[in-house]
Design a protein around this motif. Structure first.
Motif, PDB file in Angstrom:
ATOM      1  N   GLY A 434       0.653  -1.347  -0.058  1.00  0.00           N
ATOM      2  CA  GLY A 434       0.049   0.065   0.100  1.00  0.00           C
ATOM      3  C   GLY A 434       0.663   1.339  -0.216  1.00  0.00           C
ATOM      4  N   ALA A 435       2.057   1.237  -0.266  1.00  0.00           N
ATOM      5  CA  ALA A 435       3.071   2.483  -0.447  1.00  0.00           C
ATOM      6  C   ALA A 435       2.304   3.478  -1.342  1.00  0.00           C
ATOM      7  CB  ALA A 435       4.142   2.117  -0.950  1.00  0.00           C
ATOM      8  N   HIS A 436       2.370   4.688  -0.867  1.00  0.00           N
ATOM      9  CA  HIS A 436       1.438   5.813  -1.540  1.00  0.00           C
ATOM     10  C   HIS A 436       2.081   7.091  -1.299  1.00  0.00           C
ATOM     11  CE1 HIS A 436       0.099   5.198   2.729  1.00  0.00           C
ATOM     12  NE2 HIS A 436       0.023   6.512   2.532  1.00  0.00           N
ATOM     13  N   THR A 437       3.557   7.234  -0.850  1.00  0.00           N
ATOM     14  CA  THR A 437       4.221   8.584  -0.872  1.00  0.00           C
ATOM     15  C   THR A 437       5.543   8.203  -1.745  1.00  0.00           C
ATOM     16  OG1 THR A 437       5.524   7.930   1.080  1.00  0.00           O
ATOM     17  CG2 THR A 437       3.477   8.778   1.627  1.00  0.00           C
ATOM     18  N   VAL A 438       6.138   9.306  -1.831  1.00  0.00           N
ATOM     19  CA  VAL A 438       7.513   9.299  -2.683  1.00  0.00           C
ATOM     20  C   VAL A 438       8.326   8.386  -1.843  1.00  0.00           C
ATOM     21  CG1 VAL A 438       9.184  10.644  -3.839  1.00  0.00           C
ATOM     22  CG2 VAL A 438       6.897  11.485  -3.725  1.00  0.00           C
ATOM     23  N   GLU A 439       8.656   8.641  -0.635  1.00  0.00           N
ATOM     24  CA  GLU A 439       9.585   7.778  -0.120  1.00  0.00           C
ATOM     25  C   GLU A 439       9.053   6.208   0.353  1.00  0.00           C
ATOM     26  OE1 GLU A 439       9.600  12.149   1.294  1.00  0.00           O
ATOM     27  OE2 GLU A 439       7.923  10.572   1.277  1.00  0.00           O
ATOM     28  N   SER A 440       7.907   6.018   0.516  1.00  0.00           N
ATOM     29  CA  SER A 440       7.604   4.578   0.491  1.00  0.00           C
ATOM     30  C   SER A 440       7.733   3.864  -1.017  1.00  0.00           C
ATOM     31  CB  SER A 440       6.238   4.511   0.987  1.00  0.00           C
ATOM     32  OG  SER A 440       5.174   5.069   0.264  1.00  0.00           O
ATOM     33  N   SER A 441       7.543   4.666  -2.045  1.00  0.00           N
ATOM     34  CA  SER A 441       7.626   4.069  -3.217  1.00  0.00           C
ATOM     35  C   SER A 441       9.157   3.661  -3.241  1.00  0.00           C
ATOM     36  CB  SER A 441       7.533   5.024  -4.526  1.00  0.00           C
ATOM     37  OG  SER A 441       8.416   6.197  -4.538  1.00  0.00           O
ATOM     38  N   ILE A 442       9.882   4.234  -2.772  1.00  0.00           N
ATOM     39  CA  ILE A 442      11.557   3.703  -2.921  1.00  0.00           C
ATOM     40  C   ILE A 442      11.631   2.321  -2.299  1.00  0.00           C
ATOM     41  CG2 ILE A 442      13.891   4.155  -2.465  1.00  0.00           C
ATOM     42  CD1 ILE A 442      12.612   6.179  -4.697  1.00  0.00           C
ATOM     43  N   VAL A 443      10.973   2.384  -0.996  1.00  0.00           N
ATOM     44  CA  VAL A 443      11.073   1.181  -0.096  1.00  0.00           C
ATOM     45  C   VAL A 443      10.189   0.068  -0.679  1.00  0.00           C
ATOM     46  CG1 VAL A 443      10.018   0.256   2.046  1.00  0.00           C
ATOM     47  CG2 VAL A 443      11.078   2.407   1.972  1.00  0.00           C
ATOM     48  N   MET A 444       9.051   0.129  -1.378  1.00  0.00           N
ATOM     49  CA  MET A 444       8.428  -0.718  -2.324  1.00  0.00           C
ATOM     50  C   MET A 444       9.341  -1.301  -3.389  1.00  0.00           C
ATOM     51  SD  MET A 444       6.768  -1.098  -5.353  1.00  0.00           S
ATOM     52  CE  MET A 444       6.715   0.492  -5.538  1.00  0.00           C
ATOM     53  N   ARG A 473      -2.885  12.568  -4.925  1.00  0.00           N
ATOM     54  CA  ARG A 473      -1.302  12.418  -4.915  1.00  0.00           C
ATOM     55  C   ARG A 473      -0.950  12.351  -6.369  1.00  0.00           C
ATOM     56  NH1 ARG A 473      -3.319   9.241  -0.758  1.00  0.00           N
ATOM     57  NH2 ARG A 473      -2.207   9.954   1.149  1.00  0.00           N
ATOM     58  N   ASN A 474       0.205  13.027  -6.580  1.00  0.00           N
ATOM     59  CA  ASN A 474       0.821  13.199  -7.945  1.00  0.00           C
ATOM     60  C   ASN A 474       1.540  11.884  -8.227  1.00  0.00           C
ATOM     61  OD1 ASN A 474       1.992  13.802 -10.358  1.00  0.00           O
ATOM     62  ND2 ASN A 474       2.807  15.829  -9.523  1.00  0.00           N
ATOM     63  N   PRO A 475       0.800  11.117  -9.399  1.00  0.00           N
ATOM     64  CA  PRO A 475       1.216   9.957  -9.776  1.00  0.00           C
ATOM     65  C   PRO A 475       2.745   9.850 -10.145  1.00  0.00           C
ATOM     66  CG  PRO A 475      -0.450  10.648 -11.394  1.00  0.00           C
ATOM     67  CD  PRO A 475      -0.356  11.558 -10.230  1.00  0.00           C
ATOM     68  N   THR A 476       3.128  11.043 -10.672  1.00  0.00           N
ATOM     69  CA  THR A 476       4.420  11.136 -11.511  1.00  0.00           C
ATOM     70  C   THR A 476       5.361  10.812 -10.494  1.00  0.00           C
ATOM     71  OG1 THR A 476       3.572  12.507 -13.098  1.00  0.00           O
ATOM     72  CG2 THR A 476       6.043  12.642 -12.771  1.00  0.00           C
ATOM     73  N   SER A 477       5.402  11.521  -9.172  1.00  0.00           N
ATOM     74  CA  SER A 477       6.419  11.166  -8.229  1.00  0.00           C
ATOM     75  C   SER A 477       6.649   9.914  -7.839  1.00  0.00           C
ATOM     76  CB  SER A 477       6.065  12.122  -6.918  1.00  0.00           C
ATOM     77  OG  SER A 477       5.946  13.380  -7.445  1.00  0.00           O
ATOM     78  N   ASP A 539       6.536  16.365  -5.175  1.00  0.00           N
ATOM     79  CA  ASP A 539       5.508  15.944  -6.164  1.00  0.00           C
ATOM     80  C   ASP A 539       5.811  17.220  -7.089  1.00  0.00           C
ATOM     81  OD1 ASP A 539       4.440  14.063  -5.148  1.00  0.00           O
ATOM     82  OD2 ASP A 539       2.481  14.945  -4.683  1.00  0.00           O
ATOM     83  N   ASN A 540       6.266  18.458  -6.552  1.00  0.00           N
ATOM     84  CA  ASN A 540       6.619  19.544  -7.669  1.00  0.00           C
ATOM     85  C   ASN A 540       7.949  19.631  -8.251  1.00  0.00           C
ATOM     86  OD1 ASN A 540       4.255  20.789  -6.920  1.00  0.00           O
ATOM     87  ND2 ASN A 540       5.025  22.154  -5.284  1.00  0.00           N
ATOM     88  N   ALA A 541       8.913  18.583  -7.568  1.00  0.00           N
ATOM     89  CA  ALA A 541      10.195  18.485  -8.200  1.00  0.00           C
ATOM     90  C   ALA A 541       9.983  17.509  -9.223  1.00  0.00           C
ATOM     91  CB  ALA A 541      11.082  18.026  -6.966  1.00  0.00           C
ATOM     92  N   ALA A 542       8.968  16.666  -9.167  1.00  0.00           N
ATOM     93  CA  ALA A 542       8.967  15.723 -10.197  1.00  0.00           C
ATOM     94  C   ALA A 542       7.672  16.064 -11.110  1.00  0.00           C
ATOM     95  CB  ALA A 542       8.881  14.289  -9.565  1.00  0.00           C
ATOM     96  N   ALA A 543       7.589  17.370 -11.507  1.00  0.00           N
ATOM     97  CA  ALA A 543       6.493  17.772 -11.683  1.00  0.00           C
ATOM     98  C   ALA A 543       5.656  17.301 -12.916  1.00  0.00           C
ATOM     99  CB  ALA A 543       6.385  19.392 -11.966  1.00  0.00           C
TER     100      ALA A 543
END
Length: 621
Positions: A434-444, A473-477, A539-543
């Motif tokens: 269920g990762a849903h943040t930028v940081e947790s995407s790396i962990v996943m 949440r921005n899917p791009t990030s 999210d803005n950095a990876a806009a």
């Protein structure tokens, strides 16, 4: 009347009121007499009306505004057909706020934090008084964080239960059933218990507050606290919903211990745009004289805030040691170290270390059992001082057998979960996180790498991604590091990426989120040359590129984002539903003749929806 309460009640009713009364142009103001003023400019004829607002019945009345006879209806509560479990769930869902109220209240909460905190906590205390909830109880473990707070709570509960204590665990969100949020001794409560306590709380709150009932999450929080108290649970573990300071779980003035897991970016619209702002909201669970633990991986910007707030509140802070510093009493391995736990993924080891510290602190302070009996008459634990929170490994090593068992036996659905069902899905492996943040995407992603790069991974395996994001949440990030790993040949390319439509049981205008993300990215692009001393939103950095046109659906928007990042080199399609996305995956397995690995990630709502389909032959509602 409290100004925030007045605004909140007006926002709650105004959309329903104007549904039947539609002027050409309107403005709403509040006067000193706690009335809101409805200004209608119609064909240059100024029509100024005072609408009396009755807080008890939550009803707006008027005198034939717009010259029609459609009187605005009172904001009526859900009218249950009976007192069944099914009707309890329906009544609970009726307490979800609509999106216009959420957006307006979010702005109020973000822009007026101190007054909102005071109001929300006062309101929760009043609700607790109505339900007879004793807030002087101290046997509470309270955990906030961005990543891993739910897992930390689950591991902590497992450890304390293995020591023989009764446990109550309150977490969010649920994956399939709202009963999952309230667990006693590791099991979600029964339908009978849920129904019984729901209607108790419903009746008591209606008696005191008529239609002004707490919203969905706050009602469940109150219900959980009522259950744990009345069922005489010895240890209550509460996971913060959002943030910390204003969260409805932050109601106990003297919990036994608090914890803050790894912090990152999420819910910026509520908590703030910098890591420092977010950390300060999370630190709001700290209490005077109550030990607080956190993890060593905190970024400096967040750690500085936690240390500073700890000093200001006189809540002694301790950074937990890494789990490999502990020794065990078991002889099942060569070095007497914890090498793995029930929850998969290396990131769970840090959550486990935080859980060990929380459990040990609770063991020391609880009054249900003799402490020396718990620690097997070891003298080491006596070196730990609760008041100063001078926690270190030597005081609690070797680990208690109950801690080893708690780590080993802990289960937490939807987090680095491997699921198979050979009878229904032959040769298909589902990996859900269920990762849903930028940081947790790396962990996943690291977890996924360990799976697809294992020795037993056949070259002819079909890899499928089922992804979506929720809550704006921005899917791009989230997708960027995944696609970069494919391009770098760190993981195999997905034969198909599928973006299913997720049906959430509350009114959500997904087009609103699309506009918000595009506008945010355009704003970010225009101000990208500005130098700042604080961390900005990833999210803005990876806009999302501004050339993406606004699509008709959220799923089409996510596909556009995916195609832009991958230069359309990876096949990505939308799907009408979660069921259809799984059918697409099944078709790619050629009826089980090919090995298929399916990664499901991006949202706990998505993971829950997939589990519901995979477990469809079971009664899990």
């Amino acid at each position: 009347m409290n100004k925030i309460l007045l605004k909140r009640q007006i926002l709650y009713n105004i959309s329903k009121y104007f549904k039947n009364n539609k002027p050409n142009t309107t403005t709403i103001t509040i006067n000193k007499s706690n009335q809101f003023i409805y200004n209608n400019y119609n064909n240059n004829n100024f029509n100024h009306k005072k609408l009396n607002f009755t807080t008890i019945t939550n009803t707006i009345t008027n005198n034939n505004i717009n010259n029609n006879n459609n009187k605005p209806k009172p904001n009526m509560l859900y009218s249950p057909k009976d007192r069944s479990y099914e009707e309890a769930v329906n009544a609970l869902l009726s307490l979800q706020s609509n999106q216009s109220v959420i957006v307006s209240w979010t702005k109020e909460r973000r822009d007026n934090k101190e007054e909102c905190t005071k109001f929300l906590m006062e309101e929760m205390r009043n609700y607790c008084k109505t339900l007879g909830i004793d807030l002087s109880r101290e046997s509470i473990i309270h955990v906030a964080g961005t990543k891993g707070k739910g897992s930390t709570c689950a591991i902590t509960e497992s450890i304390i239960r293995e020591q023989g204590f009764s446990t109550g665990l309150f977490t969010s969100p649920h994956l399939i059933s709202p009963r999952e949020r309230i667990r006693i001794n590791g099991e979600m409560i029964s339908k009978e218990m849920f129904s019984n306590y729901f209607w108790q709380c419903w009746d008591l709150l209606i008696n005191d507050y008529q239609t002004q009932l707490p919203n969905f999450f706050r009602f469940l929080t109150l219900m959980a606290l009522k259950i744990f108290q009345d069922e005489k649970i010895q240890c209550t573990i509460l996971e913060v919903g959002i943030g910390g300071r204003m969260d409805s779980t932050n109601i106990f003035p003297k919990p036994m211990v608090t914890g803050i897991s790894a912090l990152g970016y999420d819910h910026q619209n509520l908590l703030g745009n910098t890591l420092a702002e977010i950390a300060l909201e999370k630190a709001g669970i700290m209490k005077v004289g109550i030990p607080v633990f956190t993890v060593s991986s905190q970024l400096p910007e967040a750690m500085d805030v936690l240390v500073d707030h700890s000093n200001k509140t006189k809540s002694p802070l301790s950074i937990v040691p890494s789990i490999d510093q502990y020794t065990t009493s078991s002889d099942n391995n060569n070095n007497n170290k914890i090498e793995s736990i029930g929850l998969k993924g290396n990131h769970q080891l840090e959550n486990a270390s935080l859980a060990i510290a929380l459990a040990n602190c609770w063991f020391k302070k609880q009054t249900f059992k003799d402490v020396n009996e718990i620690f097997n008459c070891s003298e080491n634990h006596k070196q730990y001082n609760y008041e100063t929170n001078n926690y270190n490994v030597t005081q609690f090593t070797p680990l208690l057998k109950s801690i080893e068992l708690g780590l080993k036996n802990c289960e937490w659905a939807g987090r680095a979960q491997h699921f198979t069902n050979p009878s229904h899905f032959p040769n298909m492996d589902f990996y859900l996180d269920g990762a849903h943040t930028v940081e947790s995407s790396i962990v996943m992603l690291n977890w996924w790498k360990s799976i697809v790069n294992s020795n037993d991974n056949a070259n002819d395996t079909v890899h499928i991604l089922i992804f979506n994001s929720t809550g704006g949440r921005n899917p791009t990030s989230f997708l960027t590091p995944i696609i970069q790993s494919i391009d770098n040949k760190e993981i195999p390319i997905f034969n198909k990426s599928i973006i299913p439509n997720i049906i959430i049981e509350k009114p959500i205008d997904k087009k609103y989120y699309i506009k918000e993300i595009i506008q945010s990215n355009q704003s970010s692009s225009s101000s990208s040359t500005t130098t700042t001393t604080t961390t900005t939103i990833p999210d803005n950095a990876a806009a999302t590129p501004t050339e993406i046109k606004e699509p008709s659906t959220w799923e089409d928007f996510v596909v556009q984002c995916y195609d832009k990042i991958s230069n359309k080199s990876h096949p990505c399609i939308p799907a009408d539903s979660i069921e259809s996305s799984i059918e697409i995956a099944r078709e790619l397995s050629e009826n089980g003749t090919k090995n298929v690995k399916v990664l499901i990630t991006g949202s706990l709502y998505l993971v829950g929806g997939v589990l519901k389909v995979l477990l469809k032959e079971k009664s899990f509602n």
